[in-house]
Motif scaffolding. Structure first.
Motif, PDB file in Angstrom:
ATOM      1  N   ARG A 195     -27.736  37.307  -8.204  1.00  0.00           N
ATOM      2  CA  ARG A 195     -29.057  36.994  -7.647  1.00  0.00           C
ATOM      3  C   ARG A 195     -29.149  37.554  -6.215  1.00  0.00           C
ATOM      4  NH1 ARG A 195     -29.915  32.490  -4.674  1.00  0.00           N
ATOM      5  NH2 ARG A 195     -28.107  31.288  -5.315  1.00  0.00           N
ATOM      6  N   ALA A 196     -30.312  38.118  -5.865  1.00  0.00           N
ATOM      7  CA  ALA A 196     -30.506  38.600  -4.480  1.00  0.00           C
ATOM      8  C   ALA A 196     -30.600  37.398  -3.544  1.00  0.00           C
ATOM      9  CB  ALA A 196     -31.784  39.426  -4.396  1.00  0.00           C
ATOM     10  N   GLU A 197     -29.945  37.487  -2.405  1.00  0.00           N
ATOM     11  CA  GLU A 197     -30.066  36.411  -1.406  1.00  0.00           C
ATOM     12  C   GLU A 197     -31.431  36.519  -0.727  1.00  0.00           C
ATOM     13  OE1 GLU A 197     -27.804  34.063  -1.092  1.00  0.00           O
ATOM     14  OE2 GLU A 197     -26.465  35.044  -2.525  1.00  0.00           O
ATOM     15  N   THR A 198     -32.050  35.369  -0.486  1.00  0.00           N
ATOM     16  CA  THR A 198     -33.388  35.404   0.115  1.00  0.00           C
ATOM     17  C   THR A 198     -33.480  34.613   1.417  1.00  0.00           C
ATOM     18  OG1 THR A 198     -33.978  33.560  -1.327  1.00  0.00           O
ATOM     19  CG2 THR A 198     -34.639  35.752  -2.063  1.00  0.00           C
ATOM     20  N   LYS A 199     -32.394  33.920   1.771  1.00  0.00           N
ATOM     21  CA  LYS A 199     -32.433  33.153   3.018  1.00  0.00           C
ATOM     22  C   LYS A 199     -32.565  34.143   4.190  1.00  0.00           C
ATOM     23  CE  LYS A 199     -30.423  29.073   4.902  1.00  0.00           C
ATOM     24  NZ  LYS A 199     -29.415  28.077   4.944  1.00  0.00           N
ATOM     25  N   PRO A 200     -33.440  33.838   5.169  1.00  0.00           N
ATOM     26  CA  PRO A 200     -33.650  34.801   6.252  1.00  0.00           C
ATOM     27  C   PRO A 200     -32.340  35.285   6.872  1.00  0.00           C
ATOM     28  CG  PRO A 200     -35.176  32.960   6.464  1.00  0.00           C
ATOM     29  CD  PRO A 200     -34.265  32.636   5.318  1.00  0.00           C
ATOM     30  N   ARG A 201     -32.246  36.595   7.077  1.00  0.00           N
ATOM     31  CA  ARG A 201     -31.117  37.263   7.742  1.00  0.00           C
ATOM     32  C   ARG A 201     -29.790  37.170   6.979  1.00  0.00           C
ATOM     33  NH1 ARG A 201     -34.164  35.489  11.912  1.00  0.00           N
ATOM     34  NH2 ARG A 201     -33.154  33.476  12.013  1.00  0.00           N
ATOM     35  N   GLU A 202     -29.807  36.679   5.737  1.00  0.00           N
ATOM     36  CA  GLU A 202     -28.548  36.612   4.976  1.00  0.00           C
ATOM     37  C   GLU A 202     -28.263  37.971   4.343  1.00  0.00           C
ATOM     38  OE1 GLU A 202     -25.397  36.058   4.299  1.00  0.00           O
ATOM     39  OE2 GLU A 202     -26.000  33.954   4.525  1.00  0.00           O
TER      40      GLU A 202
ATOM     41  N   PRO B 236     -27.172  38.076  25.575  1.00  0.00           N
ATOM     42  CA  PRO B 236     -28.284  38.486  24.701  1.00  0.00           C
ATOM     43  C   PRO B 236     -27.978  38.258  23.222  1.00  0.00           C
ATOM     44  CG  PRO B 236     -27.553  40.300  26.147  1.00  0.00           C
ATOM     45  CD  PRO B 236     -26.544  39.198  26.279  1.00  0.00           C
ATOM     46  N   GLY B 237     -29.025  38.333  22.396  1.00  0.00           N
ATOM     47  CA  GLY B 237     -28.869  38.137  20.953  1.00  0.00           C
ATOM     48  C   GLY B 237     -27.994  39.220  20.326  1.00  0.00           C
TER      49      GLY B 237
ATOM     50  N   TYR C   1     -23.501  18.941  23.537  1.00  0.00           N
ATOM     51  CA  TYR C   1     -24.679  19.751  23.207  1.00  0.00           C
ATOM     52  C   TYR C   1     -25.268  19.141  21.935  1.00  0.00           C
ATOM     53  CZ  TYR C   1     -22.287  21.656  19.204  1.00  0.00           C
ATOM     54  OH  TYR C   1     -21.660  21.763  17.990  1.00  0.00           O
ATOM     55  N   THR C   2     -26.513  19.512  21.620  1.00  0.00           N
ATOM     56  CA  THR C   2     -27.140  18.860  20.460  1.00  0.00           C
ATOM     57  C   THR C   2     -27.790  19.825  19.469  1.00  0.00           C
ATOM     58  OG1 THR C   2     -29.135  18.596  21.769  1.00  0.00           O
ATOM     59  CG2 THR C   2     -27.670  16.680  21.647  1.00  0.00           C
ATOM     60  N   ILE C   3     -27.779  21.129  19.773  1.00  0.00           N
ATOM     61  CA  ILE C   3     -28.495  22.028  18.845  1.00  0.00           C
ATOM     62  C   ILE C   3     -27.573  23.080  18.244  1.00  0.00           C
ATOM     63  CG2 ILE C   3     -30.721  21.784  20.043  1.00  0.00           C
ATOM     64  CD1 ILE C   3     -30.126  24.829  20.912  1.00  0.00           C
ATOM     65  N   ALA C   4     -27.966  23.552  17.056  1.00  0.00           N
ATOM     66  CA  ALA C   4     -27.269  24.700  16.455  1.00  0.00           C
ATOM     67  C   ALA C   4     -27.917  25.954  17.014  1.00  0.00           C
ATOM     68  CB  ALA C   4     -27.414  24.666  14.941  1.00  0.00           C
ATOM     69  N   THR C   5     -27.116  26.842  17.606  1.00  0.00           N
ATOM     70  CA  THR C   5     -27.707  28.059  18.158  1.00  0.00           C
ATOM     71  C   THR C   5     -27.804  29.134  17.068  1.00  0.00           C
ATOM     72  OG1 THR C   5     -25.557  28.860  18.956  1.00  0.00           O
ATOM     73  CG2 THR C   5     -26.873  27.544  20.488  1.00  0.00           C
ATOM     74  N   GLN C   6     -28.482  30.236  17.388  1.00  0.00           N
ATOM     75  CA  GLN C   6     -28.775  31.295  16.415  1.00  0.00           C
ATOM     76  C   GLN C   6     -28.299  32.634  16.958  1.00  0.00           C
ATOM     77  OE1 GLN C   6     -30.270  30.542  13.485  1.00  0.00           O
ATOM     78  NE2 GLN C   6     -30.550  28.393  14.052  1.00  0.00           N
ATOM     79  N   PHE C   7     -28.138  33.615  16.084  1.00  0.00           N
ATOM     80  CA  PHE C   7     -27.665  34.930  16.545  1.00  0.00           C
ATOM     81  C   PHE C   7     -28.618  35.542  17.581  1.00  0.00           C
ATOM     82  CE2 PHE C   7     -25.311  35.092  12.373  1.00  0.00           C
ATOM     83  CZ  PHE C   7     -24.057  35.035  12.952  1.00  0.00           C
ATOM     84  N   ASP C   8     -29.922  35.285  17.459  1.00  0.00           N
ATOM     85  CA  ASP C   8     -30.826  35.945  18.417  1.00  0.00           C
ATOM     86  C   ASP C   8     -30.827  35.277  19.798  1.00  0.00           C
ATOM     87  OD1 ASP C   8     -32.199  33.712  17.689  1.00  0.00           O
ATOM     88  OD2 ASP C   8     -33.854  34.771  16.701  1.00  0.00           O
ATOM     89  N   ASP C   9     -30.180  34.138  19.940  1.00  0.00           N
ATOM     90  CA  ASP C   9     -30.019  33.472  21.247  1.00  0.00           C
ATOM     91  C   ASP C   9     -28.768  32.586  21.108  1.00  0.00           C
ATOM     92  OD1 ASP C   9     -30.389  32.480  23.758  1.00  0.00           O
ATOM     93  OD2 ASP C   9     -32.112  31.204  23.261  1.00  0.00           O
ATOM     94  N   PRO C  10     -27.588  33.218  21.227  1.00  0.00           N
ATOM     95  CA  PRO C  10     -26.360  32.558  20.735  1.00  0.00           C
ATOM     96  C   PRO C  10     -25.863  31.364  21.546  1.00  0.00           C
ATOM     97  CG  PRO C  10     -26.006  34.928  21.166  1.00  0.00           C
ATOM     98  CD  PRO C  10     -27.341  34.588  21.701  1.00  0.00           C
TER      99      PRO C  10
END
Ligand SMILES: NC(=O)c1ccc[n+]([C@@H]2O[C@H](COP(=O)([O-])OP(=O)(O)OC[C@H]3O[C@@H](n4cnc5c(N)ncnc54)[C@H](O)[C@@H]3O)[C@@H](O)[C@H]2O)c1
Length: 374
Positions: free
Chosen positions: A11-18, A166-167, A294-303
């Motif tokens: 199956r193709a992955e569809t989750k954003p950026r996966e 930077p990201g 800390y309390t948040i999960a960070t993301q690749f675009d703002d690590p």
């Protein structure tokens, strides 16, 4: 089955950026070489692997999301959870479904399988005879997390505190990531005359060993690496050694409440060296998170996220919960290779312990469904 062949449908992955994939061209070839498989691969716009790579080794390429209307005798194979939809699932599915630990919405996710007559084989719970997981992404989570940690530390040596790391985007291969980290580290080394000290907790595990390998590959001297596991933390936190290191990488598997590894008393100190925390374990919302600063999960675009300290140098946390996606090709290869012996047992799915246990676990959780939605 077609004849006695297992029919797998990737199956193709569809989750954003996966960009990862559950099967790689190499593993498709190995399965086809056994003569026991027929393999369909969906066109997958996000995948790091090209459809031609699969076609070349003998997979049949089928349209994006065609699994939904595929014949019932195919096993649908993917990594991430399915998009939130409600139609009944008629196939057997192999995937990470995140619905066995009472996660929000677990009943909605799980009930689609019995509703359609399908079965879920959850990748997170595939275990061998000894009860050890047969495949996991931990190694590349630690590897990628350590890479970002070294990048952040280097960035802080080279830039003013007003700027944040930077990201980053997924790297096409491991060498490019290592070269980038090496370059930034050597610029920081030139400026400061030092390499960072790195304390890794959970060093004996999958994530921990990936973190150690990254540090070694980018040239951090062995003497700068502190490798801790159960033995070193048994005295109980918080630990001054963390504040005295430049980078702290948490890689533990949290299975029970433990005292915090670090607290604000240790961090709010002018003499603190610590500049970067990488929380690979990312038990961010767990009430027993041993890194409760800390309390948040960070993301690749703002690590990074800033730790609100009152004294000492700027301190950031990297708490990305999908770190292996930074190296989609290698992490997919690693995972698929580990899973291959189990996939080869699919023709004996009803009796092979790894699949039998997964099916029993599925039935156990289906029996927990309060009000079956079928
Ligand atoms: N952020 C991500 O993208 C990502 C990806 C994969 C896994 N993970 C998470 O990383 C964690 C570790 O996964 P893994 O596959 O490496 O697990 P693992 O079981 O292979 O290793 C965990 C290690 O932690 C050690 N440990 C446990 N409690 C400890 C303690 N109190 N003090 C010191 N050491 C301790 C264990 O002895 C073991 O060596 C898991 O929580 C997993 O969910 C995160």
């Amino acid at each position: 089955m077609a004849g006695n062949k297992i029919i797998l449908h990737l199956r193709a992955e569809t989750k954003p950026r996966e960009a990862r994939a559950a099967l790689t061209p190499k593993t498709v070839k190995e399965l086809l070489d056994t003569g026991n498989f027929e393999i369909y691969v969906e066109e997958a716009p996000q995948s790091t692997f090209k459809t031609e790579e699969y076609a070349k080794v003998g997979a049949k390429i089928v349209p994006f999301e065609s699994w939904k209307t595929a014949p019932k005798n195919r096993i649908i194979y993917g990594l991430k959870e399915l998009p939130e939809e409600t139609f009944p699932l008629i196939h057997d599915h192999i995937q990470f479904a995140h619905c066995y630990k009472n996660q929000a919405g677990w009943e909605d996710v799980l009930s689609r399988f019995p509703y359609g007559g399908g079965t879920l084989y959850d990748l997170e719970f595939l275990e061998n005879d000894q009860g050890r997981r047969v495949a996991a992404f931990g190694y590349y989570a630690g590897f990628a997390g350590a890479a970002l940690g070294v990048l952040d530390w280097s960035f802080k040596q080279l830039n003013s505190d007003s700027k944040n790391l930077p990201g980053v985007s997924p790297y096409p291969n491991e060498d490019l990531l290592i070269n980038h980290v090496k370059t930034e580290l050597s610029k920081a080394h030139k400026k400061t005359g030092k390499y960072p000290t790195v304390l890794i907790i959970g060093a004996l595990g999958r994530c921990g060993s990936g973190a150690i390998d990254l540090c070694t590959k980018v040239g951090i001297p062995e003497s700068n690496l502190l490798k801790w596991d159960m033995n070193e933390t048994k005295k109980g936190g918080p630990f001054q050694e963390i504040a005295d290191s430049d980078i702290f990488i948490n890689c533990i598997y949290l299975s029970k409440p433990i005292p915090p590894f670090i607290n604000y008393d240790l961090l709010n100190n002018e003499n603190r060296k610590l500049r970067t925390i990488v929380d690979v374990s990312a038990d961010t919302t767990n009430p027993h998170n041993p890194v409760p600063v800390y309390t948040i999960a960070t993301q690749f675009d703002d690590p990074t996220v800033l730790v609100e300290t009152t004294k000492g140098p700027k301190l950031s946390v990297i708490s990305i919960d999908h770190l292996p996606s930074l190296l989609p090709r290698e992490s997919s290869e690693f995972f698929a290779r580990d899973l291959l012996p189990s996939l080869k047992q699919l023709p004996n799915k009803a009796t092979a312990p790894v699949w039998k246990k997964a099916e029993d676990l599925y039935k156990h959780h289906v029996a927990r469904l309060n009000k079956p939605k079928f």
